[in-house]
Structures are given as C-alpha cells and as structure tokens.
Scaffold this motif. Structure first.
Motif, PDB file in Angstrom:
ATOM      1  N   ILE A  99      -5.408  -6.960  14.163  1.00 49.48           N
ATOM      2  CA  ILE A  99      -6.556  -6.865  13.260  1.00 49.48           C
ATOM      3  C   ILE A  99      -6.165  -6.984  11.792  1.00 49.48           C
ATOM      4  N   GLY A 100      -4.855  -6.981  11.520  1.00 46.76           N
ATOM      5  CA  GLY A 100      -4.437  -7.120  10.138  1.00 46.76           C
ATOM      6  C   GLY A 100      -3.009  -6.682   9.911  1.00 46.76           C
ATOM      7  N   ASP A 108       3.900  -1.491   2.502  1.00 37.12           N
ATOM      8  CA  ASP A 108       4.250  -0.271   1.786  1.00 37.12           C
ATOM      9  C   ASP A 108       3.442  -0.161   0.498  1.00 37.12           C
ATOM     10  N   ARG A 109       3.201  -1.274  -0.145  1.00 34.06           N
ATOM     11  CA  ARG A 109       2.391  -1.283  -1.364  1.00 34.06           C
ATOM     12  C   ARG A 109       0.955  -0.877  -1.076  1.00 34.06           C
ATOM     13  N   ASP A 110       0.403  -1.326   0.059  1.00 32.86           N
ATOM     14  CA  ASP A 110      -0.951  -0.919   0.442  1.00 32.86           C
ATOM     15  C   ASP A 110      -1.048   0.600   0.555  1.00 32.86           C
ATOM     16  N   ILE A 111      -0.044   1.206   1.164  1.00 37.21           N
ATOM     17  CA  ILE A 111      -0.053   2.663   1.327  1.00 37.21           C
ATOM     18  C   ILE A 111      -0.080   3.341  -0.035  1.00 37.21           C
ATOM     19  N   VAL A 112       0.719   2.837  -0.961  1.00 41.24           N
ATOM     20  CA  VAL A 112       0.768   3.439  -2.302  1.00 41.24           C
ATOM     21  C   VAL A 112      -0.538   3.220  -3.056  1.00 41.24           C
ATOM     22  N   VAL A 113      -1.000   1.977  -3.110  1.00 38.92           N
ATOM     23  CA  VAL A 113      -2.160   1.635  -3.937  1.00 38.92           C
ATOM     24  C   VAL A 113      -3.477   2.098  -3.321  1.00 38.92           C
ATOM     25  N   ARG A 114      -3.629   1.930  -2.022  1.00 40.09           N
ATOM     26  CA  ARG A 114      -4.907   2.225  -1.375  1.00 40.09           C
ATOM     27  C   ARG A 114      -5.030   3.646  -0.848  1.00 40.09           C
ATOM     28  N   ALA A 115      -3.931   4.374  -0.811  1.00 37.71           N
ATOM     29  CA  ALA A 115      -4.007   5.732  -0.271  1.00 37.71           C
ATOM     30  C   ALA A 115      -3.397   6.767  -1.213  1.00 37.71           C
ATOM     31  N   ILE A 145      -6.972   1.169   5.754  1.00 36.16           N
ATOM     32  CA  ILE A 145      -6.476   0.465   4.562  1.00 36.16           C
ATOM     33  C   ILE A 145      -5.924  -0.920   4.902  1.00 36.16           C
ATOM     34  N   THR A 146      -6.140  -1.363   6.119  1.00 33.33           N
ATOM     35  CA  THR A 146      -5.582  -2.629   6.588  1.00 33.33           C
ATOM     36  C   THR A 146      -6.169  -3.828   5.849  1.00 33.33           C
ATOM     37  N   THR A 147      -5.297  -4.768   5.502  1.00 35.25           N
ATOM     38  CA  THR A 147      -5.736  -6.073   5.033  1.00 35.25           C
ATOM     39  C   THR A 147      -6.088  -6.861   6.286  1.00 35.25           C
TER      40      THR A 147
END
Length: 141
Positions: A47-48, A52-59, A74-76
C-alpha cells in the motif's frame, strides 16, 4: 554511467511491515537493517512506503506517540516503480521528474525485487549531474 542497470545499484534487502506496525517498531527495523525505508503492506498488498524521514516529519515533529501511531497512518501511498533492467540514468531521471528519493524496483512480472535510492545512485554518478537536481527537490511529504 548508462552501463549500470538498476539491478546493479539497487538495495536488494526489502523490509515489509504491516500498516498496523507502530512507528517505533518500524524505526527499530530500519535501524537493525541499516536502511531508511520499509514497504508497507495490507495483507498481501503493497500500500506504500515509509521512510525514516517520514517518521520524523509526519510523526515526531507533530508530537505523535510513536508507540501508538501506526506506519499506515503516515504511509506515502503513491509509490514509483522502475524495472530492474532499466538504466541507472533512467532511475535518476524518474526520481527527478517525480520529485522522489526512492523508487521501488520490480522484475518483468512487476514483482518487487528491491529499492533504488538517491544514495544508491550517488555512488555511481557525479555530484554535478542529475542527482544534484534531485537533491534540490522539496521533500515528498
């Protein structure tokens, strides 16, 4: 550069995690495997991807509880794919055109066989090349 195929430069180790996986567990899996991304699944379906950047920026930056927040939240979901027989230059161009730093790699049957990242390509290309332009792209978040 064009002599290199995506299959020559990609990371073959792909970590798959369920969308229900908490962020802290995903981060630990990335750390343990020394990678910066995981492929997110719902059952047998991809599904996407989460980085590691997503975890920092989105969470983390949003003060979300990393033990309670799932990677599915937070999945792209729009992933970009390229065939493993494509050239590394084609992968770099695709990244630039789509403004992404990682591309899923598939075989001729569209089965996932790896991930090619900006870092993978950087080892093969001159810093003043297309990769320089990719690095200037805003993050895909």
């Amino acid at each position: 550069m064009t002599a290199h195929r995506v299959s020559d430069v990609m990371t073959k180790q792909v970590i798959y995690l369920s969308a229900e996986t908490p962020l802290d567990e995903a981060a630990q899996a990335m750390r343990d495997a020394d990678i910066g991304d995981v492929v997110v699944t719902d059952g047998a379906s991809i599904i996407g991807m989460v980085t590691d950047r997503d975890i920092v920026v989105r969470a983390v930056a949003e003060r979300r509880d990393v033990g309670e927040t799932t990677i599915g939240s937070i999945t792209t979901r729009e992933v970009v794919m390229i065939e493993q027989s494509s050239s590394a230059a084609d992968a770099a161009t695709l990244m630039r055109d789509r403004g992404v730093r990682r591309v899923l790699v598939c075989d001729a049957d569209r089965q996932l066989v790896g991930i090619v990242s900006l870092g993978d390509l950087a080892m093969r290309m001159d810093p003043g090349s297309t990769l320089g332009e990719i690095s200037e792209q805003p993050p895909n978040n």
